[in-house]
Scaffold this motif. Structure first.
Motif, PDB file in Angstrom:
ATOM      1  N   LEU A  82     -31.051 -15.861   5.208  1.00 16.74           N
ATOM      2  CA  LEU A  82     -29.831 -16.038   5.296  1.00 16.74           C
ATOM      3  C   LEU A  82     -28.819 -15.357   3.878  1.00 16.74           C
ATOM      4  CD1 LEU A  82     -29.329 -18.358   8.612  1.00 16.74           C
ATOM      5  CD2 LEU A  82     -28.877 -16.047   9.061  1.00 16.74           C
ATOM      6  N   ILE A  83     -29.533 -16.430   3.217  1.00 15.75           N
ATOM      7  CA  ILE A  83     -28.530 -16.194   1.967  1.00 15.75           C
ATOM      8  C   ILE A  83     -28.567 -15.054   1.304  1.00 15.75           C
ATOM      9  CG2 ILE A  83     -28.045 -17.583  -0.618  1.00 15.75           C
ATOM     10  CD1 ILE A  83     -28.556 -19.996   0.628  1.00 15.75           C
ATOM     11  N   HIS A  84     -30.350 -14.214   1.501  1.00 16.15           N
ATOM     12  CA  HIS A  84     -30.244 -13.132   0.603  1.00 16.15           C
ATOM     13  C   HIS A  84     -29.769 -11.703   1.152  1.00 16.15           C
ATOM     14  CE1 HIS A  84     -32.688 -10.540  -0.938  1.00 16.15           C
ATOM     15  NE2 HIS A  84     -32.663  -9.116  -0.295  1.00 16.15           N
ATOM     16  N   GLY A  85     -29.913 -12.046   2.915  1.00 14.63           N
ATOM     17  CA  GLY A  85     -28.599 -11.330   3.453  1.00 14.63           C
ATOM     18  C   GLY A  85     -27.584 -11.232   2.915  1.00 14.63           C
ATOM     19  N   GLY A  86     -26.672 -12.617   3.347  1.00 12.75           N
ATOM     20  CA  GLY A  86     -24.935 -12.615   3.271  1.00 12.75           C
ATOM     21  C   GLY A  86     -25.094 -11.799   1.840  1.00 12.75           C
ATOM     22  N   ARG A  90     -22.452  -9.101   0.454  1.00 13.13           N
ATOM     23  CA  ARG A  90     -21.015  -9.153   0.014  1.00 13.13           C
ATOM     24  C   ARG A  90     -21.397  -8.009  -1.121  1.00 13.13           C
ATOM     25  NH1 ARG A  90     -21.211 -10.614  -5.029  1.00 13.13           N
ATOM     26  NH2 ARG A  90     -23.093 -10.980  -5.518  1.00 13.13           N
ATOM     27  N   THR A  91     -21.902  -7.624  -2.203  1.00  9.91           N
ATOM     28  CA  THR A  91     -22.194  -6.497  -2.554  1.00  9.91           C
ATOM     29  C   THR A  91     -21.774  -5.240  -1.554  1.00  9.91           C
ATOM     30  OG1 THR A  91     -25.024  -7.552  -3.291  1.00  9.91           O
ATOM     31  CG2 THR A  91     -23.907  -4.879  -4.155  1.00  9.91           C
ATOM     32  N   LEU A  92     -22.395  -4.402  -0.332  1.00 13.98           N
ATOM     33  CA  LEU A  92     -22.003  -3.578   0.254  1.00 13.98           C
ATOM     34  C   LEU A  92     -19.972  -3.501   0.003  1.00 13.98           C
ATOM     35  CD1 LEU A  92     -24.483  -3.143   3.500  1.00 13.98           C
ATOM     36  CD2 LEU A  92     -24.225  -2.338   0.966  1.00 13.98           C
ATOM     37  N   ARG A 100      -8.275  -4.783  -1.860  1.00 17.96           N
ATOM     38  CA  ARG A 100      -8.375  -6.385  -1.732  1.00 17.96           C
ATOM     39  C   ARG A 100      -8.153  -7.532  -0.859  1.00 17.96           C
ATOM     40  NH1 ARG A 100      -8.039  -8.635  -7.353  1.00 17.96           N
ATOM     41  NH2 ARG A 100      -7.517 -10.656  -7.072  1.00 17.96           N
ATOM     42  N   THR A 101      -7.517  -7.576  -0.149  1.00  8.85           N
ATOM     43  CA  THR A 101      -7.028  -8.355   1.048  1.00  8.85           C
ATOM     44  C   THR A 101      -8.474  -8.025   1.794  1.00  8.85           C
ATOM     45  OG1 THR A 101      -4.656  -7.469   1.081  1.00  8.85           O
ATOM     46  CG2 THR A 101      -5.854  -8.780   2.617  1.00  8.85           C
ATOM     47  N   LEU A 102      -9.258  -6.796   2.663  1.00  8.47           N
ATOM     48  CA  LEU A 102      -9.521  -6.807   3.319  1.00  8.47           C
ATOM     49  C   LEU A 102     -11.053  -6.857   2.611  1.00  8.47           C
ATOM     50  CD1 LEU A 102     -10.626  -5.491   5.836  1.00  8.47           C
ATOM     51  CD2 LEU A 102     -11.021  -2.923   4.455  1.00  8.47           C
ATOM     52  N   ASN A 103     -10.982  -6.492   0.775  1.00 12.27           N
ATOM     53  CA  ASN A 103     -12.645  -7.080   0.792  1.00 12.27           C
ATOM     54  C   ASN A 103     -12.538  -8.898   0.594  1.00 12.27           C
ATOM     55  OD1 ASN A 103     -13.859  -8.227  -1.502  1.00 12.27           O
ATOM     56  ND2 ASN A 103     -14.422  -6.506  -1.652  1.00 12.27           N
ATOM     57  N   LEU A 104     -11.710  -8.974   0.436  1.00 14.06           N
ATOM     58  CA  LEU A 104     -11.591 -11.019   0.622  1.00 14.06           C
ATOM     59  C   LEU A 104     -11.770 -11.495   1.747  1.00 14.06           C
ATOM     60  CD1 LEU A 104     -10.905 -13.099  -1.097  1.00 14.06           C
ATOM     61  CD2 LEU A 104      -8.877 -13.320  -0.816  1.00 14.06           C
ATOM     62  N   ILE A 110     -18.540 -13.255   5.931  1.00  9.68           N
ATOM     63  CA  ILE A 110     -19.475 -12.875   5.887  1.00  9.68           C
ATOM     64  C   ILE A 110     -20.206 -14.990   4.726  1.00  9.68           C
ATOM     65  CG2 ILE A 110     -21.406 -11.863   4.497  1.00  9.68           C
ATOM     66  CD1 ILE A 110     -20.121  -9.903   4.298  1.00  9.68           C
ATOM     67  N   ALA A 111     -19.330 -15.439   4.279  1.00  6.99           N
ATOM     68  CA  ALA A 111     -19.884 -16.852   4.126  1.00  6.99           C
ATOM     69  C   ALA A 111     -19.344 -16.977   5.031  1.00  6.99           C
ATOM     70  CB  ALA A 111     -18.797 -17.061   2.957  1.00  6.99           C
ATOM     71  N   ALA A 112     -18.890 -17.157   6.020  1.00  5.00           N
ATOM     72  CA  ALA A 112     -18.353 -18.650   7.319  1.00  5.00           C
ATOM     73  C   ALA A 112     -19.665 -18.013   8.135  1.00  5.00           C
ATOM     74  CB  ALA A 112     -17.204 -18.531   8.273  1.00  5.00           C
ATOM     75  N   ALA A 113     -20.061 -16.909   8.582  1.00  2.00           N
ATOM     76  CA  ALA A 113     -21.446 -16.438   8.676  1.00  2.00           C
ATOM     77  C   ALA A 113     -23.075 -17.094   9.186  1.00  2.00           C
ATOM     78  CB  ALA A 113     -21.529 -14.923   9.271  1.00  2.00           C
ATOM     79  N   VAL A 114     -22.876 -16.856   7.450  1.00  4.66           N
ATOM     80  CA  VAL A 114     -24.001 -17.639   7.011  1.00  4.66           C
ATOM     81  C   VAL A 114     -24.074 -19.365   7.105  1.00  4.66           C
ATOM     82  CG1 VAL A 114     -25.101 -17.955   4.718  1.00  4.66           C
ATOM     83  CG2 VAL A 114     -24.086 -15.678   5.306  1.00  4.66           C
ATOM     84  N   VAL A 115     -22.455 -19.939   6.560  1.00  4.50           N
ATOM     85  CA  VAL A 115     -22.328 -20.889   6.527  1.00  4.50           C
ATOM     86  C   VAL A 115     -23.377 -21.691   8.129  1.00  4.50           C
ATOM     87  CG1 VAL A 115     -21.160 -22.801   6.995  1.00  4.50           C
ATOM     88  CG2 VAL A 115     -21.670 -21.585   4.522  1.00  4.50           C
ATOM     89  N   VAL A 116     -22.400 -21.494   9.100  1.00  2.00           N
ATOM     90  CA  VAL A 116     -22.483 -21.650  10.506  1.00  2.00           C
ATOM     91  C   VAL A 116     -24.327 -21.216  11.185  1.00  2.00           C
ATOM     92  CG1 VAL A 116     -22.258 -20.639  13.187  1.00  2.00           C
ATOM     93  CG2 VAL A 116     -19.955 -21.190  11.479  1.00  2.00           C
TER      94      VAL A 116
END
Length: 147
Positions: A82-86, A90-92, A100-104, A110-116
């Motif tokens: 999961l962290i590898h995929g997240g 993030r790189t993509l 900038r806003t869309l990127n954030l 992505i971070a929220a999905a990985v954590v959940v």
């Protein structure tokens, strides 16, 4: 008189601190190597040895999760994958989301999905009980004694 800067002079001043891109790159290589071992071991045990895919049922999973070795094996596989995929996602996002806003927003999603998914998967691995206390005997698997 015009002064020409020496070649390889950085355009921006060099920042001090942690180079997160470098550590992300190192993590991807290390986790990818470990994941190959974990995944092929998982496939070997689950599909090649024994009766193959026919052996995988509730009792098979319950038997595996009764031992700490397989809990740790699956936990490592879950967290690393999961962290590898997240990190890859993030790189993509960094490569293609130039706003900038869309990127954030995308990186936070992505971070929220990985954590959940990490939290839910970890809970399943460590709280899995094939014979819950108080369950009706008809609802229990055949290898559970009525409690």
């Amino acid at each position: 008189m015009t002064t020409i800067e020496a070649p390889r002079t950085p355009a921006r001043p060099v920042r001090k601190g942690t180079n997160w891109e470098k550590w992300g790159w190192i993590y991807m290589r290390a986790s990818g190597f470990v994941l190959v071992i974990l995944i092929f071991g998982h496939l070997l045990i689950n599909l090649v040895l024994g009766d193959g895919v026919k052996q995988i049922d509730f009792a098979f999973v319950a038997g595996k999760y009764a031992t700490p070795f397989w809990q740790v094996w699956d936990l490592l596989m879950l967290w690393l994958a999961l962290i590898h995929g997240g990190n890859g996602m993030r790189t993509l996002v960094n490569d293609y989301a130039h706003n900038r806003t869309l990127n954030l927003i995308l990186k936070w999603a992505i971070a929220a999905a990985v954590v959940v998914l990490v939290v839910l998967g970890t809970l399943v691995i460590f709280t899995f009980d094939p014979c819950p206390v108080g369950a009706h005997a008809a609802d229990l698997p055949t290898f559970c004694t009525a409690k």
